[in-house]
Design a protein around this motif. Structure first.
Motif, PDB file in Angstrom:
ATOM      1  N   LYS A 194       0.848  -1.185   0.000  1.00 53.67           N
ATOM      2  CA  LYS A 194       0.000   0.000   0.000  1.00 53.67           C
ATOM      3  C   LYS A 194       0.883   1.235   0.000  1.00 53.67           C
ATOM      4  O   LYS A 194       1.891   1.278   0.692  1.00 53.67           O
ATOM      5  CB  LYS A 194      -0.864   0.012   1.272  1.00 53.67           C
ATOM      6  N   SER A 195       0.470   2.245  -0.764  1.00 54.20           N
ATOM      7  CA  SER A 195       1.228   3.492  -0.746  1.00 54.20           C
ATOM      8  C   SER A 195       0.958   4.195   0.587  1.00 54.20           C
ATOM      9  O   SER A 195      -0.029   3.917   1.260  1.00 54.20           O
ATOM     10  CB  SER A 195       0.782   4.390  -1.904  1.00 54.20           C
ATOM     11  N   LYS A 196       1.832   5.121   0.945  1.00 51.06           N
ATOM     12  CA  LYS A 196       1.607   5.895   2.172  1.00 51.06           C
ATOM     13  C   LYS A 196       0.278   6.644   2.070  1.00 51.06           C
ATOM     14  O   LYS A 196      -0.444   6.788   3.059  1.00 51.06           O
ATOM     15  CB  LYS A 196       2.755   6.881   2.394  1.00 51.06           C
ATOM     16  N   ILE A 199      -2.582   4.379   3.039  1.00 49.97           N
ATOM     17  CA  ILE A 199      -2.665   4.179   4.490  1.00 49.97           C
ATOM     18  C   ILE A 199      -3.376   5.386   5.129  1.00 49.97           C
ATOM     19  O   ILE A 199      -4.260   5.242   5.968  1.00 49.97           O
ATOM     20  CB  ILE A 199      -1.241   4.018   5.094  1.00 49.97           C
ATOM     21  N   LYS A 203      -7.201   5.581   7.031  1.00 49.12           N
ATOM     22  CA  LYS A 203      -7.464   6.185   8.344  1.00 49.12           C
ATOM     23  C   LYS A 203      -8.646   7.152   8.259  1.00 49.12           C
ATOM     24  O   LYS A 203      -9.545   7.144   9.096  1.00 49.12           O
ATOM     25  CB  LYS A 203      -6.221   6.951   8.840  1.00 49.12           C
ATOM     26  N   LEU A 206     -11.973   5.312   7.663  1.00 45.70           N
ATOM     27  CA  LEU A 206     -12.452   4.630   8.877  1.00 45.70           C
ATOM     28  C   LEU A 206     -13.137   5.609   9.828  1.00 45.70           C
ATOM     29  O   LEU A 206     -14.022   5.232  10.593  1.00 45.70           O
ATOM     30  CB  LEU A 206     -11.306   3.908   9.585  1.00 45.70           C
ATOM     31  N   ASP A 207     -12.732   6.872   9.765  1.00 50.73           N
ATOM     32  CA  ASP A 207     -13.375   7.881  10.617  1.00 50.73           C
ATOM     33  C   ASP A 207     -14.828   8.131  10.218  1.00 50.73           C
ATOM     34  O   ASP A 207     -15.599   8.693  10.996  1.00 50.73           O
ATOM     35  CB  ASP A 207     -12.588   9.202  10.562  1.00 50.73           C
ATOM     36  N   PHE A 211     -22.631   2.466  11.461  1.00 49.87           N
ATOM     37  CA  PHE A 211     -23.383   1.215  11.468  1.00 49.87           C
ATOM     38  C   PHE A 211     -24.886   1.490  11.501  1.00 49.87           C
ATOM     39  O   PHE A 211     -25.333   2.451  12.121  1.00 49.87           O
ATOM     40  CB  PHE A 211     -23.004   0.364  12.683  1.00 49.87           C
ATOM     41  N   GLY A 215     -25.841  -3.177  13.414  1.00 48.43           N
ATOM     42  CA  GLY A 215     -24.502  -3.608  13.017  1.00 48.43           C
ATOM     43  C   GLY A 215     -24.480  -4.516  11.806  1.00 48.43           C
ATOM     44  O   GLY A 215     -23.414  -4.999  11.423  1.00 48.43           O
ATOM     45  N   THR A 245     -17.540  -4.885   4.906  1.00 44.84           N
ATOM     46  CA  THR A 245     -17.993  -6.279   5.080  1.00 44.84           C
ATOM     47  C   THR A 245     -16.959  -7.140   5.801  1.00 44.84           C
ATOM     48  O   THR A 245     -17.218  -8.298   6.093  1.00 44.84           O
ATOM     49  CB  THR A 245     -18.322  -6.950   3.726  1.00 44.84           C
ATOM     50  N   GLN A 246     -15.775  -6.574   6.054  1.00 46.63           N
ATOM     51  CA  GLN A 246     -14.781  -7.338   6.816  1.00 46.63           C
ATOM     52  C   GLN A 246     -15.026  -7.232   8.317  1.00 46.63           C
ATOM     53  O   GLN A 246     -14.322  -7.838   9.114  1.00 46.63           O
ATOM     54  CB  GLN A 246     -13.373  -6.844   6.481  1.00 46.63           C
ATOM     55  N   ILE A 247     -16.009  -6.426   8.702  1.00 47.84           N
ATOM     56  CA  ILE A 247     -16.289  -6.253  10.133  1.00 47.84           C
ATOM     57  C   ILE A 247     -17.330  -7.276  10.578  1.00 47.84           C
ATOM     58  O   ILE A 247     -18.351  -7.465   9.909  1.00 47.84           O
ATOM     59  CB  ILE A 247     -16.778  -4.819  10.414  1.00 47.84           C
ATOM     60  N   GLN A 248     -17.015  -7.935  11.696  1.00 49.26           N
ATOM     61  CA  GLN A 248     -17.896  -8.975  12.229  1.00 49.26           C
ATOM     62  C   GLN A 248     -19.345  -8.524  12.312  1.00 49.26           C
ATOM     63  O   GLN A 248     -19.625  -7.457  12.850  1.00 49.26           O
ATOM     64  CB  GLN A 248     -17.433  -9.356  13.635  1.00 49.26           C
TER      65      GLN A 248
ATOM     66  N   ASP B 192     -11.151 -12.031   6.376  1.00 51.65           N
ATOM     67  CA  ASP B 192     -12.048 -10.928   6.047  1.00 51.65           C
ATOM     68  C   ASP B 192     -13.035 -10.663   7.154  1.00 51.65           C
ATOM     69  O   ASP B 192     -14.142 -10.189   6.896  1.00 51.65           O
ATOM     70  CB  ASP B 192     -12.818 -11.237   4.749  1.00 51.65           C
ATOM     71  N   LYS B 194     -13.134  -8.917  10.790  1.00 48.77           N
ATOM     72  CA  LYS B 194     -12.483  -8.199  11.877  1.00 48.77           C
ATOM     73  C   LYS B 194     -13.547  -7.742  12.870  1.00 48.77           C
ATOM     74  O   LYS B 194     -14.607  -7.270  12.462  1.00 48.77           O
ATOM     75  CB  LYS B 194     -11.760  -6.970  11.327  1.00 48.77           C
ATOM     76  N   GLN B 246       3.517  -3.680   4.611  1.00 47.03           N
ATOM     77  CA  GLN B 246       2.593  -3.558   3.484  1.00 47.03           C
ATOM     78  C   GLN B 246       2.674  -2.180   2.844  1.00 47.03           C
ATOM     79  O   GLN B 246       1.998  -1.914   1.852  1.00 47.03           O
ATOM     80  CB  GLN B 246       1.159  -3.841   3.955  1.00 47.03           C
ATOM     81  N   GLN B 248       4.434   0.704   0.726  1.00 48.44           N
ATOM     82  CA  GLN B 248       5.411   0.786  -0.352  1.00 48.44           C
ATOM     83  C   GLN B 248       6.757   1.310   0.118  1.00 48.44           C
ATOM     84  O   GLN B 248       6.815   2.328   0.792  1.00 48.44           O
ATOM     85  CB  GLN B 248       4.892   1.729  -1.434  1.00 48.44           C
TER      86      GLN B 248
END
Lengths: 319, 319
Positions: A194-196, A199, A203, A206-207, A211, A215, A245-248, B192, B194, B246, B248
């Motif tokens: 992943k490029s900086k 990343i 972040k 995610l902010d 839900f 949930g 969808t990766q969240i439980q 997948d 979390k 992960q 770069q």
């Protein structure tokens, strides 16, 4: 569109020349890997072949795309790879939309726009089909072709994770490694690199995580401001729609992305048998059962509200 | 330790009874999958077999661990799976450290602590070895055994991504799917899925991201405070150490994690041929070429400084 067999597809490819292979817009590893593998294979068989995509090919695919620079002859036979509908063609590729001779695809929803077509909705990727096709043509593989096909398969299966992966997919991967595919390099580049900016973008995204429906529904946003602030490019957003969808407990994950014209592009991902393409069809979009997309040309909060409302209805909730 | 062949290993397992199979501490999918697959297979062959781990088995593995509850007989033959050294045994499992009859492992660094051992440093995972062993024993597979082995292989290869994956690994995955492994369920659960706490923890961890050596060295921190605030459990930190590499350009990725006693546990991951186990060996730790760990029992900033100093030296920089 006349449906043909793999053997007939191989026969057609051996019987013509001067091929142009079209990719879909916002090209991903599967459409790029499929088109370039086929182009390289046809050249190896003594044919002239070029590739064409209306959008820029991300430079990260250079390890095989650089091996097949365009030759610029007058094409006589037009092929599309991984293109489910001609609405997915852009720019110069779109000019050929009514003249496609052969369509090779793995989308069950393929609209049948070509003269003849080989569509296998059960294949993990279009690239997996290209492998079976080249085997049928008894091609002698080289590293570049193996790399291109491996790239298509691994990117379209989330690195062998999705339900579309069959035992044959794994056996195909094994053969490609033996035929020279640098699987470690490809998997690292596609999934662990992943490029900086990416990343930083993650972040920020995610902010915005919200839900709904106890949930079971999650939504995230990618705005123009986030793209600017993080310095992320379009290709840095690959995989972002898989985050919710990766969240439980999440059954439907929605990503809303602000487009240059102010329009919102929605990516929908689903778990546990919920049909993402049915959700997007409500807004004129489409895709696969577990991953689909659509655009809603309304003001942001209204567009979001309408999408959430459809998702909640499917989850059996009221708004 | 006397090195034996796969065939001899199979012969020994067919010739004894009352097996106890030990797992390493902080158990991962490979040690758990290997131990339970072997246990279930031995029971299927009419033997008594139990498993033992000094630490708790995370409940997420219940889909196969629940199928082999302990029977509590007096063990007569002690086996270890995926254990490179007896220092990796904890609790009740540690009591057997000087009496291990058979060691089955894929760590080239295995210290040879058992009476006899089958160690294949080229296998992607211990579970891949278990598959070859059960094939040698002509076992008739069932879903639980296939699930356990598939879990070991996919977790130890980052879902078929790492350089340890061979064509045989993919072919083994294909066979396990045909033998009943629910690969889609397993891959989703392991890669997948979390928890909300994990997502929160990731955000906090990313806030600590620091680059050194012109972006070739990256370090992140996981503190007790972050664990408390996010509500994350130990198993929620799986995969966190892979985050820095992960990015770069990063060649060495370091994760420092605060332990209950105030000690710092370092996880080191490397790209492009840098030996992570050599870095950790400087502090009395070890592991694989691309992934290793060690503890530094010093005050936080001093521990960090010493680790960064060793990493920079390897990258050819001054502090």
């Amino acid at each position: 569109m006349k449906t043909i067999t793999l053997k007939e597809t191989a026969g057609i490819l051996l019987g013509h020349d001067d091929y142009l292979i079209l990719m879909h817009k916002s090209p991903d590893g599967d459409t790029i890997g499929s088109a370039y593998a086929l182009c390289l294979a046809l050249r190896k068989l003594g044919k002239r072949a070029d590739t064409l995509c209306g959008d820029e090919i991300p430079p990260m695919y250079g390890y095989f795309t650089d091996k097949a620079p365009n030759e610029g002859f007058e094409p006589k036979f037009i092929i599309s790879t991984d293109v489910a509908s001609t609405t997915l063609l852009s720019g110069k590729a779109e000019e050929y939309k009514d003249n496609i001779d052969l369509c090779i695809d793995h989308h069950a929803s393929n609209t049948g726009f070509a003269a003849v077509g080989y569509v296998d909705g059960k294949a993990s990727s279009c690239a997996e089909i290209i492998k079976y096709l080249l085997d049928e043509m008894e091609l002698e593989y080289d590293k570049d072709i193996a790399d291109a096909i491996f790239t298509g398969i691994c990117t379209d299966t989330g690195c062998f994770k999705y339900s579309s992966v069959s035992p044959s997919t794994h056996r195909t991967a094994a053969e490609l490694m033996e035929q020279g595919a640098d699987s470690t390099f490809i998997c690292h580049l596609m999934f662990d690199c992943k490029s900086k900016s990416r990343i930083l973008l993650e972040k920020m995204v995610l902010d915005t995580l919200e839900f709904h429906s106890n949930g079971r529904l999650a939504i995230i946003e990618v705005t123009k401001e986030m793209m600017d602030k993080s310095g992320a490019k379009e290709c840095d957003t690959d995989g972002i729609p898989s985050m919710p969808t990766q969240i439980q407990g999440v059954k439907i994950g929605v990503t809303m992305k602000e487009k240059p014209g102010g329009e919102y592009r929605f990516s929908v991902r689903t778990n546990e048998g919920i049909d993402a393409s049915a959700i997007c069809a409500e807004f004129g979009g489409g895709g696969h059962h577990g991953a689909a997309g659509c655009s809603i040309n309304k003001e942001k909060s209204q567009a979001k509200k309408e999408m959430l409302s459809v998702c909640m209805k499917i989850l059996g909730d009221n708004i």
